[in-house]
Design a protein around this motif. Structure first.
Motif, PDB file in Angstrom:
ATOM      1  N   GLY A   1       5.185  16.131  -9.588  1.00  0.00           N
ATOM      2  CA  GLY A   1       5.467  16.075 -10.999  1.00  0.00           C
ATOM      3  C   GLY A   1       4.356  15.632 -11.807  1.00  0.00           C
ATOM      4  N   LEU A   2       4.793  15.139 -13.262  1.00  0.00           N
ATOM      5  CA  LEU A   2       3.750  14.825 -14.109  1.00  0.00           C
ATOM      6  C   LEU A   2       3.915  13.246 -14.547  1.00  0.00           C
ATOM      7  N   PRO A   3       2.753  12.679 -14.804  1.00  0.00           N
ATOM      8  CA  PRO A   3       3.018  11.313 -15.174  1.00  0.00           C
ATOM      9  C   PRO A   3       3.725  11.372 -16.634  1.00  0.00           C
ATOM     10  N   VAL A   4       4.294  10.178 -16.940  1.00  0.00           N
ATOM     11  CA  VAL A   4       4.934  10.264 -18.322  1.00  0.00           C
ATOM     12  C   VAL A   4       4.589   8.822 -18.902  1.00  0.00           C
TER      13      VAL A   4
ATOM     14  N   ARG B   1      -0.606  -5.978   1.052  1.00  0.00           N
ATOM     15  CA  ARG B   1      -0.203  -4.501   0.591  1.00  0.00           C
ATOM     16  C   ARG B   1       0.097  -4.926  -1.026  1.00  0.00           C
ATOM     17  N   GLY B   2      -0.067  -3.747  -1.820  1.00  0.00           N
ATOM     18  CA  GLY B   2      -0.044  -3.664  -3.110  1.00  0.00           C
ATOM     19  C   GLY B   2       1.290  -2.925  -3.817  1.00  0.00           C
ATOM     20  N   ALA B   3       1.433  -3.068  -5.008  1.00  0.00           N
ATOM     21  CA  ALA B   3       2.588  -1.982  -5.603  1.00  0.00           C
ATOM     22  C   ALA B   3       2.166  -0.751  -5.149  1.00  0.00           C
ATOM     23  N   PHE B   4       1.343  -0.046  -5.073  1.00  0.00           N
ATOM     24  CA  PHE B   4       0.877   1.307  -4.745  1.00  0.00           C
ATOM     25  C   PHE B   4       1.413   1.531  -3.226  1.00  0.00           C
ATOM     26  N   ASP B   5       1.639   0.485  -2.375  1.00  0.00           N
ATOM     27  CA  ASP B   5       1.947   0.886  -1.117  1.00  0.00           C
ATOM     28  C   ASP B   5       3.521   0.748  -1.170  1.00  0.00           C
ATOM     29  N   ASP B   6       4.137  -0.211  -2.007  1.00  0.00           N
ATOM     30  CA  ASP B   6       5.597  -0.194  -2.064  1.00  0.00           C
ATOM     31  C   ASP B   6       6.171   0.865  -2.801  1.00  0.00           C
ATOM     32  N   ALA B   7       5.479   1.759  -3.547  1.00  0.00           N
ATOM     33  CA  ALA B   7       6.267   2.596  -4.339  1.00  0.00           C
ATOM     34  C   ALA B   7       5.678   3.924  -3.587  1.00  0.00           C
ATOM     35  N   ASP B   8       4.946   4.143  -2.620  1.00  0.00           N
ATOM     36  CA  ASP B   8       4.534   5.334  -1.804  1.00  0.00           C
ATOM     37  C   ASP B   8       5.906   6.127  -1.729  1.00  0.00           C
ATOM     38  N   GLY B   9       5.660   7.267  -2.281  1.00  0.00           N
ATOM     39  CA  GLY B   9       6.908   8.309  -1.935  1.00  0.00           C
ATOM     40  C   GLY B   9       7.950   8.267  -3.090  1.00  0.00           C
ATOM     41  N   GLY B  10       7.805   7.193  -4.066  1.00  0.00           N
ATOM     42  CA  GLY B  10       8.635   6.967  -5.064  1.00  0.00           C
ATOM     43  C   GLY B  10       8.090   6.912  -6.470  1.00  0.00           C
ATOM     44  N   PHE B  11       8.411   5.919  -7.139  1.00  0.00           N
ATOM     45  CA  PHE B  11       7.859   5.883  -8.472  1.00  0.00           C
ATOM     46  C   PHE B  11       7.353   4.405  -8.807  1.00  0.00           C
ATOM     47  N   LEU B  12       6.406   4.456  -9.593  1.00  0.00           N
ATOM     48  CA  LEU B  12       5.603   3.277 -10.215  1.00  0.00           C
ATOM     49  C   LEU B  12       6.020   3.163 -11.344  1.00  0.00           C
ATOM     50  N   PHE B  13       6.317   2.275 -11.916  1.00  0.00           N
ATOM     51  CA  PHE B  13       6.707   2.220 -13.596  1.00  0.00           C
ATOM     52  C   PHE B  13       5.795   0.662 -13.923  1.00  0.00           C
ATOM     53  N   LEU B  14       4.861   1.204 -14.660  1.00  0.00           N
ATOM     54  CA  LEU B  14       3.883   0.181 -15.331  1.00  0.00           C
ATOM     55  C   LEU B  14       4.272  -0.127 -16.871  1.00  0.00           C
ATOM     56  N   ASP B  15       4.999  -1.235 -17.001  1.00  0.00           N
ATOM     57  CA  ASP B  15       5.119  -1.559 -18.451  1.00  0.00           C
ATOM     58  C   ASP B  15       4.087  -2.208 -19.099  1.00  0.00           C
ATOM     59  N   GLU B  16       4.101  -2.044 -20.588  1.00  0.00           N
ATOM     60  CA  GLU B  16       2.898  -2.763 -21.211  1.00  0.00           C
ATOM     61  C   GLU B  16       1.670  -2.316 -20.582  1.00  0.00           C
ATOM     62  N   VAL B  17       1.509  -1.018 -20.521  1.00  0.00           N
ATOM     63  CA  VAL B  17       0.065  -0.396 -20.015  1.00  0.00           C
ATOM     64  C   VAL B  17      -1.083  -0.682 -20.763  1.00  0.00           C
TER      65      VAL B  17
ATOM     66  N   PRO C   1      -4.305   6.639   1.417  1.00  0.00           N
ATOM     67  CA  PRO C   1      -3.753   7.485   0.577  1.00  0.00           C
ATOM     68  C   PRO C   1      -2.343   7.245   0.314  1.00  0.00           C
ATOM     69  N   ALA C   2      -1.881   7.747  -0.805  1.00  0.00           N
ATOM     70  CA  ALA C   2      -0.596   7.344  -1.171  1.00  0.00           C
ATOM     71  C   ALA C   2       0.247   8.568  -2.062  1.00  0.00           C
ATOM     72  N   SER C   3       1.370   8.840  -2.173  1.00  0.00           N
ATOM     73  CA  SER C   3       1.935   9.818  -2.858  1.00  0.00           C
ATOM     74  C   SER C   3       3.119   9.206  -3.608  1.00  0.00           C
ATOM     75  N   LEU C   4       2.766   8.967  -5.048  1.00  0.00           N
ATOM     76  CA  LEU C   4       3.978   8.457  -5.959  1.00  0.00           C
ATOM     77  C   LEU C   4       3.591   9.088  -7.433  1.00  0.00           C
ATOM     78  N   ARG C   5       4.735   8.663  -7.970  1.00  0.00           N
ATOM     79  CA  ARG C   5       4.901   9.283  -9.403  1.00  0.00           C
ATOM     80  C   ARG C   5       4.752   8.053 -10.379  1.00  0.00           C
ATOM     81  N   PHE C   6       4.288   8.528 -11.513  1.00  0.00           N
ATOM     82  CA  PHE C   6       3.979   7.201 -12.471  1.00  0.00           C
ATOM     83  C   PHE C   6       4.884   7.325 -13.955  1.00  0.00           C
ATOM     84  N   ILE C   7       5.171   6.247 -14.421  1.00  0.00           N
ATOM     85  CA  ILE C   7       5.827   6.274 -15.546  1.00  0.00           C
ATOM     86  C   ILE C   7       5.030   4.989 -16.153  1.00  0.00           C
TER      87      ILE C   7
END
Length: 867
Positions: A113-116, A184-200, A231-237
């Motif tokens: 997908g694409l980052p939003v 582990r960090g948020a990148f590990d936790d979100a692997d395969g799913g979405f990581l939503f960074l608010d107030e980026v 390595p990780a596979s995740l989508r960003f919002i």
């Protein structure tokens, strides 16, 4: 056996799309069978019913081949309308439709997908939209249902970028003081799913660099270890409340192709604001297991008041109101939310059923509905009041235009350019308020659909405007169409006609037209003449060089309907058969006609000056002969008559009363007033009886068609604007200033007849005379003469109000209302005007009754001081 068309279509589909993961549309099948698209859609739907196809309710609808033993098509996932995560998002089909489309595209894009990036003020729903994007991705099966949605607010780590880096990427043992183990960090936790960074925007530059490096490479390093790739596979919002062009690195910003901006609460359309409030109220009703009764005035406040925290704060506000009302009366069957100034109108929100969305117009005070605003304006012509109410409607109630952008932008600049050209062409100078009124009406017309019934009503109401005002409006609409927006805007014509009415003034006794071949020859000559004389004396027609005399004549005949009946007409032409033009036009004209050829700027200016000086046609002709070395022809028009006929279907009694009234205001002693039986008059009209020769005017209580003789019904006499009555019916018949008092007497005559049946004990003749004295005091105070239909309204309302107050003390539901400055000023003087009535009938008018009288008069008495 021959295959049916449906079967042939299905065989073609199996050949081309049996293994297609992306499916197909009805349009894709257009070449398979020689029928139109609607028939193809019908066959495809039948195949779905047969179980051989399945469809996805997208736009356009996509179809898929259903394989044996499968409940779903080959495609990875079919999302039905009922499974769509965005379905219940308020505004998904409205103001947020583009945002939703972008979010879908970001999820559906091949690969990861694409980052939003979601931007907008605090509380507009960025976090909620992010969760819907995740749900949509699960529905589409682009991520597994067990994959996470991890949310992290960067503002929580704004003062410690190293801690944020550790939280995002994890850290190794010894990376910093206290790091006694690898984490582990948020990148590990979100692997395969979405990581939503608010107030980026609170990310440090260093952490932004780490992020875009991961987006490029697909792996990251833990804090304290720059050698081991993870390595990780995740989508960003991402989400921010700031301007992304100033708070994010260019290198980071460029890697976020999908950017969605969410509007604040007041920028959303009114229907969506209402839906949002009802949604929160339904949540509270279900939570408290009580129906909620919401005062209409409170709903009005909620939809038009700015909310600092936007939708999030609105939700809290509604929750607190409901909690307080429930706590105050826990045993009540329902929860009541109201304001101190309740109108008594209640909206019920059920705890069990999904209520239908109420009609938006029902939630607004009558005076702030767009149809009422336009109707009142066309009646009163009060430009200042129109501007005030339209500014509020466009920016707040309708939510169509942000307040800060109301008088700015490309379209605003083009509109002002069009108005500058209008001033150049017509010689009429538009004040700033007129310019604002035109712009506000245009803004409304561009955003809202045009209702045929409303247009017809406004056109009927605005019939009183002068012909010059209507021509100005047509010129203005033509320029707006040319310079601003090339689309029909029928609403503008009645509104602009009323806006120009006072500016244009009454029609001249002689009107001018310039017709010339060339792209702008006539316009240039007319513009000079109009500008130098400071008035709109010439209407210009620029004709292509190949235009024939016949085409010019047809154009002029069509234009005659816009001219004042009985007025003289001067036509200046550059070439063509003067005799032919003269002979044709005089057949369609009721007044004097002068046609002059070889038009020039000097000629147009000279004649415009003479029209301005109110010279007669004879004087203009005398001055024109030999002055321009031209040929002239003069048509005397219809000879004036010498009698007025009055006929009433109800009998001679009313006819004689009308005759007595009209007789008192005649300007000429040699004009006879005759009464005639209604059937006799109809027969004479139908048979063109010579007895009607010389009739200047017919007045009846029932409308008739009288051919070339002007006929005026009593209803027209009472409702019509005095300017149109002077122009079309009473020109030269009445004494100066006699029309308005004559109409006032007619109004009183017919009001007494109407109010008599509605009064229980007051004498209608006496009370109408007393109310008349009150109305005249208001007119003297505000230095205005009320229109006849307003006078009738006031006669009826005040007479019935007096009896109502005597019997039951009157209406009192607004006694504690907070008054505007204009209302306070009105209330302050009303006691003086009602002193005689109060003393005679031993009454005191409640504040509510006084405010009702104010609302009837408001469009006519509002002044600049009220702003």
């Amino acid at each position: 056996m021959a295959l049916s068309a449906k079967e042939k279509l299905f065989h073609k589909i199996l050949t081309h799309y049996a293994e297609s993961a992306s499916g197909f549309t009805a349009q894709d099948c257009a070449d398979f069978i020689s029928v139109n698209r609607s028939v193809i859609s019908h066959y495809l739907n039948r195949l779905c019913e047969d179980g051989r196809l399945v469809k996805e309710n997208t736009r356009p609808v996509r179809f898929y081949v259903r394989h044996s033993g499968q409940d779903a098509p080959v495609r990875a996932c079919i999302v039905s309308k009922t499974e769509d995560a965005f379905l219940n998002l308020i505004g998904a089909q409205g103001s947020l439709s583009e945002a939703v489309s972008l979010c879908r595209s970001a999820v559906d894009y091949p690969g990861d997908g694409l980052p939003v990036l979601l931007s907008g003020e605090s509380g507009v729903g960025k976090s909620y939209l992010a969760s819907l994007i995740y749900q949509y991705a699960v529905e589409r099966r682009v991520i597994a249902a067990d994959k996470p949605f991890v949310e992290l607010n960067c503002a929580d780590y704004a003062n410690n970028p190293e801690l944020l880096s550790a939280t995002l990427f994890g850290y190794t043992r010894g990376a910093f003081t206290g790091a006694d183990r690898e984490k582990r960090g948020a990148f590990d936790d979100a692997d395969g799913g979405f990581l939503f960074l608010d107030e980026v925007h609170r990310l440090s530059a260093e952490n932004q660099e780490k992020l875009f490096l991961f987006m490029d490479k697909g792996y990251f390093y833990r804090l304290g270890d720059n050698r081991t790739r993870h390595p990780a596979s995740l989508r960003f919002i991402f989400a921010t409340t700031e301007n992304i062009d100033t708070v994010l690195l260019n290198t980071f910003r460029r890697r976020i192709p999908v950017r969605v901006t969410l509007p604040n609460y007041l920028s959303r359309p009114l229907s969506e604001r209402v839906a949002q409030i009802l949604h929160f109220l339904r949540q509270e009703a279900r939570s408290l297991q009580r129906d909620i009764h919401l005062d209409n005035q409170l709903m009005h406040q909620l939809v038009i008041s700015p909310v600092r925290g936007n939708i999030g704060e609105l939700k809290n506000q509604i929750k607190v109101m409901c909690a307080s009302a429930w706590s105050d009366n826990r045993e009540a069957e329902f929860i009541t939310l109201y304001t101190p100034h309740s109108t008594g109108e209640v909206l019920v929100v059920s705890a069990h059923d999904r209520d239908r969305l109420p009609d938006i117009s029902d939630l607004l005070p009558k005076a702030m509905r767009d149809d009422v605003i336009f109707r009142d304006f066309c009646h009163s012509g009060n430009v200042l009041l129109l501007n005030r109410k339209m500014e509020q409607w466009l920016t707040t109630i309708g939510g169509l235009v942000p307040a800060e952008a109301l008088y700015s932008g490309y379209i605003w600049q083009n509109t002002m350019h069009a108005l500058n050209e209008l001033e150049t062409q017509t010689g009429i100078q538009c004040s700033q308020e007129i310019r604002k009124a035109i712009w506000l009406c245009l803004s409304y017309a561009l955003h809202m659909p045009q209702d045929t019934a409303t247009l017809a009503e406004l056109q009927s109401i605005s019939d009183y405007v002068s012909g010059k005002a209507r021509l100005l409006a047509e010129e203005c609409v033509a320029l707006l169409t040319r310079h601003v927006v090339n689309q029909p805007l029928p609403l503008l014509l009645p509104l602009l006609s009323c806006a120009f009415h006072t500016l244009a003034g009454e029609d001249d006794h002689i009107q001018g037209i310039i017709v010339s071949h060339g792209r702008s020859t006539a316009s240039s000559i007319a513009a000079v003449a109009n500008q130098l004389t400071g008035g709109y004396y010439f209407k210009a027609f620029d004709m292509p060089n190949a235009t024939s005399t016949r085409e010019i004549i047809d154009l002029l005949i069509a234009h005659l309907s816009h001219l004042t009946q009985g007025a003289g007409l001067v036509i200046l032409v550059d070439m063509g058969s003067l005799k032919e033009i003269y002979e044709e036009i005089k057949r369609h004209l009721h007044g004097e006609l002068l046609v002059i050829n070889n038009v020039s700027t000097a000629m147009a200016l000279d004649i415009a000056s003479k029209i301005q000086d109110k010279l007669s046609m004879a004087d203009i002709i005398d001055s024109a002969k030999g002055a321009y070395d031209v040929e002239t022809r003069y048509y005397a028009g219809v000879m004036p008559g010498n009698k007025i006929i009055i006929s009433c279907i109800s009998g001679e009694g009313i006819s004689h009363k009308l005759k007595d009234i009209v007789q008192r205001y005649l300007a000429q002693e040699d004009i006879d007033i005759m009464t005639m039986e209604y059937d006799d008059l109809k027969w004479k009209i139908a048979h063109s009886d010579p007895a009607l020769n010389g009739t200047r005017l017919i007045i009846t209580t029932t409308d008739l068609e009288a051919g070339y003789i002007p006929l005026l019904s009593v209803e027209q006499l009472i409702k019509e604007k005095t300017l149109i009555l002077k122009r079309d019916y009473f020109s030269g018949l009445l004494t100066e200033g006699g029309l308005e008092p004559m109409i006032d007497e007619v109004v009183k005559l017919f009001t007494v007849e109407g109010v008599a049946s509605r009064l229980s004990f007051l004498n209608p003749v006496v009370i109408i005379d007393e109310v008349d004295a009150v109305i005249k005091q208001y007119e003297a105070f505000y230095k205005i003469h009320f229109e006849s239909y307003l006078r009738i309204n006031l006669f009826m309302h005040i007479a019935l109000m007096i009896e109502r107050v005597m019997v039951n003390n009157g209406v009192r539901h607004r006694e504690e209302a907070e008054l505007t400055l204009q209302q306070q000023a009105f209330v302050a003087v009303h006691d003086t005007f009602f002193q005689a009535l109060n003393r005679k009938y031993h009454i005191t008018l409640p504040l509510t009754e006084v405010l009702m009288i104010y609302e009837i008069m408001e469009p006519w008495i509002a002044t600049d001081a009220s702003w």
